[in-house]
Design a protein around this motif. Structure first.
Motif, mmCIF file in Angstrom:
data_model
loop_
_atom_site.group_PDB
_atom_site.id
_atom_site.type_symbol
_atom_site.label_atom_id
_atom_site.label_comp_id
_atom_site.label_asym_id
_atom_site.label_seq_id
_atom_site.Cartn_x
_atom_site.Cartn_y
_atom_site.Cartn_z
ATOM 1 N N VAL A 1 -27.319 24.528 25.538
ATOM 2 C CA VAL A 1 -26.780 25.005 24.259
ATOM 3 C C VAL A 1 -27.775 24.821 23.114
ATOM 4 O O VAL A 1 -28.537 23.862 23.079
ATOM 5 C CB VAL A 1 -25.458 24.300 23.863
ATOM 6 N N SER A 2 -27.720 25.783 22.182
ATOM 7 C CA SER A 2 -28.435 25.664 20.903
ATOM 8 C C SER A 2 -27.526 24.957 19.905
ATOM 9 O O SER A 2 -26.342 24.749 20.173
ATOM 10 C CB SER A 2 -28.738 27.051 20.334
ATOM 11 N N ALA A 3 -28.059 24.678 18.748
ATOM 12 C CA ALA A 3 -27.241 24.187 17.638
ATOM 13 C C ALA A 3 -26.380 25.341 17.120
ATOM 14 O O ALA A 3 -26.714 26.503 17.319
ATOM 15 C CB ALA A 3 -28.154 23.687 16.525
ATOM 16 N N MET A 4 -25.277 25.019 16.458
ATOM 17 C CA MET A 4 -24.463 26.064 15.821
ATOM 18 C C MET A 4 -25.356 26.869 14.880
ATOM 19 O O MET A 4 -26.230 26.288 14.221
ATOM 20 C CB MET A 4 -23.337 25.420 15.014
ATOM 21 N N GLU B 1 -27.490 25.824 11.629
ATOM 22 C CA GLU B 1 -27.583 24.369 11.573
ATOM 23 C C GLU B 1 -29.052 23.895 11.551
ATOM 24 O O GLU B 1 -29.425 23.039 10.757
ATOM 25 C CB GLU B 1 -26.843 23.798 12.798
ATOM 26 N N THR B 2 -29.865 24.485 12.450
ATOM 27 C CA THR B 2 -31.266 24.035 12.511
ATOM 28 C C THR B 2 -31.980 24.359 11.199
ATOM 29 O O THR B 2 -32.750 23.539 10.690
ATOM 30 C CB THR B 2 -31.984 24.669 13.726
ATOM 31 N N ASN B 3 -31.707 25.546 10.638
ATOM 32 C CA ASN B 3 -32.326 25.891 9.345
ATOM 33 C C ASN B 3 -31.951 24.877 8.276
ATOM 34 O O ASN B 3 -32.775 24.488 7.450
ATOM 35 C CB ASN B 3 -31.865 27.281 8.877
ATOM 36 N N GLY C 1 -28.937 18.946 15.892
ATOM 37 C CA GLY C 1 -27.940 20.022 15.935
ATOM 38 C C GLY C 1 -27.459 20.291 17.355
ATOM 39 O O GLY C 1 -26.270 20.547 17.596
ATOM 40 N N GLU C 2 -28.354 20.239 18.294
ATOM 41 C CA GLU C 2 -28.023 20.522 19.698
ATOM 42 C C GLU C 2 -27.143 19.416 20.295
ATOM 43 O O GLU C 2 -26.356 19.671 21.208
ATOM 44 C CB GLU C 2 -29.313 20.666 20.518
ATOM 45 N N ASN C 3 -27.295 18.182 19.791
ATOM 46 C CA ASN C 3 -26.480 17.085 20.334
ATOM 47 C C ASN C 3 -24.995 17.350 20.093
ATOM 48 O O ASN C 3 -24.143 17.062 20.934
ATOM 49 C CB ASN C 3 -26.864 15.756 19.683
ATOM 50 N N GLY D 1 -30.302 21.889 24.249
ATOM 51 C CA GLY D 1 -31.559 22.643 24.318
ATOM 52 C C GLY D 1 -32.565 22.158 23.295
ATOM 53 O O GLY D 1 -32.255 21.300 22.450
ATOM 54 N N PHE D 2 -33.827 22.657 23.404
ATOM 55 C CA PHE D 2 -34.784 22.534 22.301
ATOM 56 C C PHE D 2 -35.422 21.157 22.191
ATOM 57 O O PHE D 2 -36.327 20.950 21.418
ATOM 58 C CB PHE D 2 -34.023 22.920 21.019
ATOM 59 N N GLN D 3 -34.953 20.164 22.983
ATOM 60 C CA GLN D 3 -35.438 18.784 22.772
ATOM 61 C C GLN D 3 -35.892 18.120 24.052
ATOM 62 O O GLN D 3 -35.451 18.458 25.146
ATOM 63 C CB GLN D 3 -34.315 17.950 22.147
ATOM 64 N N GLY E 1 -40.278 23.817 19.383
ATOM 65 C CA GLY E 1 -40.582 24.966 18.523
ATOM 66 C C GLY E 1 -39.344 25.824 18.375
ATOM 67 O O GLY E 1 -38.462 25.816 19.231
ATOM 68 N N ARG E 2 -39.263 26.586 17.271
ATOM 69 C CA ARG E 2 -38.067 27.365 16.976
ATOM 70 C C ARG E 2 -37.761 28.341 18.126
ATOM 71 O O ARG E 2 -38.662 28.941 18.697
ATOM 72 C CB ARG E 2 -38.218 28.126 15.650
ATOM 73 N N GLY E 3 -36.502 28.443 18.436
ATOM 74 C CA GLY E 3 -36.087 29.288 19.564
ATOM 75 C C GLY E 3 -36.277 28.609 20.906
ATOM 76 O O GLY E 3 -36.143 29.227 21.964
ATOM 77 N N GLY E 4 -36.571 27.304 20.877
ATOM 78 C CA GLY E 4 -36.978 26.589 22.087
ATOM 79 C C GLY E 4 -35.900 26.380 23.144
ATOM 80 O O GLY E 4 -36.218 26.015 24.281
ATOM 81 N N SER E 5 -34.642 26.618 22.804
ATOM 82 C CA SER E 5 -33.597 26.446 23.824
ATOM 83 C C SER E 5 -33.761 27.449 24.967
ATOM 84 O O SER E 5 -33.361 27.169 26.102
ATOM 85 C CB SER E 5 -32.208 26.610 23.207
ATOM 86 N N ASP E 6 -34.333 28.616 24.653
ATOM 87 C CA ASP E 6 -34.608 29.588 25.729
ATOM 88 C C ASP E 6 -35.526 28.951 26.756
ATOM 89 O O ASP E 6 -35.341 29.091 27.962
ATOM 90 C CB ASP E 6 -35.311 30.841 25.169
ATOM 91 N N THR E 7 -36.534 28.234 26.258
ATOM 92 C CA THR E 7 -37.517 27.610 27.140
ATOM 93 C C THR E 7 -36.882 26.458 27.925
ATOM 94 O O THR E 7 -37.165 26.284 29.108
ATOM 95 C CB THR E 7 -38.725 27.141 26.307
#
Ligand code: ADP
Ligand code: ASP
Ligand code: MG
Length: 411
Positions: free
Chosen positions: A40-43, A46-48, A73-75, A136-138, A150-156
């Motif tokens: 999951v990404s942050a809502m 939220e990250t912005n 945010g992802e937590n 995600g993202f972390q 990096g931004r958009g990192g949950s895809d990765t």
């Protein structure tokens, strides 16, 4: 049990209702017989907001604390998704990056994944857990600190999990129902593509189509992950979305498959530098050391041993580039007359594996732009792409005119 990775982006988990909707999809795949890793990404937003807090608190921030803040945010969404699944009687548990552990290098803010040992999560699947919800993202650095990708990192994150767990597929759920010929927010006639080749998706992503983070496509290509992009808002359809696949599986044979636009570009020109061996190394060495991502470069013809050197870079790196070049000048590494920066430019790129075998694409692109009265500032080409820099205010006009001219709205 076969494993499936399902990633839900910010808009797909923006409210508790949307989390419920996403959880229902996950429940359906569990019922289909999968053990599921949900990323999951942050809502959305939220990250912005968190990035804003950091910038306001400390403009020259410590990147380790930036990661501590923006990863949070992802937590929240990971815990909420696990709770929602539990409410549906689906055995689920949340995992923050460090708990997995998702190991990265120490490049805070843009860390690279080094390893995801699957044992901990597999052991829980063995005990009857059906869904591992991963933030995600972390990840975690060798020093034991939280990193972000990096931004958009949950895809990765999602693709890396699919590779590490040899998942049957990695489904990226987002607010569009697939990869389009161009950003549907810019061109309403954009057409959804059934399949896109890895190479094309890599170019589209790195040239501005933020539907997938570039690094996620690189990983999918390297590890042969079956990657699909689809909408979390449409009714369930097992064949929905766009499949990112090998070139051999593509039947479409147009020279151009898609158009990417990036508005966050800048063009910088060093006026009157000495035209001598080593000048490019003297200029671009310090820029690289300062972490400036130089993209396009042109060197003009020289007059009386002096020339102008122009390059493009992300607009938010202009100040860093200026500082690096001024410092090099002060050190006596090289000299220049003036440093002109144009921060109102955009990069428009045509991408397609068909360009390898069909000529005339560049000429047609230039003609279309000239017919619209759009001036081209810099051009760069590679085997499967052509990029131009233009005034940012013409972004929409250029994309729409090119989309029409290359008939991307029809299959
Ligand atoms: P998420 O929050 O799910 O990760 P993103 O906002 O990162 O979603 O990415 C989805 C967005 O990417 C879409 O809303 C769309 O505006 C944009 N986009 C840019 N280029 C394309 C493209 N070629 N196809 C589909 N979407 C695109
Ligand atoms: N939340 C992060 C971002 O907005 C990561 C992601 O959504 O992929 O960049
Ligand atoms: Mg995204």
């Amino acid at each position: 049990m076969p494993i499936l990775v399902m990633k839900f982006g910010g808009t797909s988990v923006a409210t508790l209702d949307k989390i419920k909707r996403a959880a229902k999809r996950v429940g359906r795949e569990v019922a289909n017989g999968y053990d599921v890793i949900v990323v999951v990404s942050a809502m959305s937003g939220e990250t912005n907001k968190l990035v804003g807090y950091v910038n306001e608190t400390s403009p020259m921030y410590d990147a380790r604390e930036y990661d501590a803040v923006v990863s949070s945010g992802e937590n929240v969404t990971a815990g909420l998704m696990a709770l929602t699944l539990q409410e549906m009687d689906v055995p689920a548990r949340s995992w923050q990056g460090w708990q997995v552990p998702l190991k990265t290098n120490s490049a805070h803010g843009a860390a690279r994944i080094e390893e995801i040992p699957p044992e901990n999560i597999l052991a829980k699947f063995g005990e009857g857990m059906k869904v591992a919800v991963v933030a995600g993202f972390q990840g975690i650095s060798p020093e034991g600190r939280i990193t972000t990708l990096g931004r958009g990192g949950s895809d990765t994150t999602a693709v890396a999990f699919a590779a590490a767990f040899e998942a049957e597929r990695c489904d990226i759920y987002t607010d569009v129902d697939g990869v389009y010929t161009t950003d549907p927010r810019i061109e309403s006639k954009a057409r959804k593509l059934e399949k896109v080749a890895f190479e094309e998706m890599l170019e589209l992503a790195s040239l501005g189509a933020k539907v997938l983070q570039t690094r996620s496509v690189e990983l999918a290509m390297r590890y042969g992950v079956r990657l699909r992009v689809l909408s979390s808002f449409e009714e369930y359809d097992p064949n929905a979305g766009t499949l990112i696949c090998a070139e051999e599986d593509i039947v479409e044979n147009k020279p151009v498959s898609g158009i990417a636009a990036s508005r966050e570009e800048a063009k910088m020109t060093l006026v009157s530098v000495a035209d001598r061996p080593g000048i490019a190394a003297a200029i671009f060495g310090p820029l690289a050391e300062a972490g400036v991502n130089v993209d396009m470069i042109i060197q003009n013809i020289s007059e009386e041993g002096r020339t102008d050197m122009t390059f493009s870079c992300p607009v938010d790196q202009v100040n860093r580039a200026k500082a690096a070049l001024d410092a090099a000048k002060d050190r006596g590494a090289f000299n220049f007359g003036e440093l002109i920066s144009d921060t109102e430019v955009a990069k428009i790129s045509l991408v397609g594996i068909g360009m390898r075998s069909q000529s005339g694409v560049a000429a047609k692109m230039f003609k279309v732009l000239s017919d619209e009265g759009i001036n081209i500032k810099v051009i760069a080409t590679s085997e499967i792409k052509i990029s131009v820099l233009i005034d940012r205010k013409y972004t929409e006009l250029a994309v729409q005119a090119l989309h029409d001219a290359f008939e991307l709205n029809v299959a």
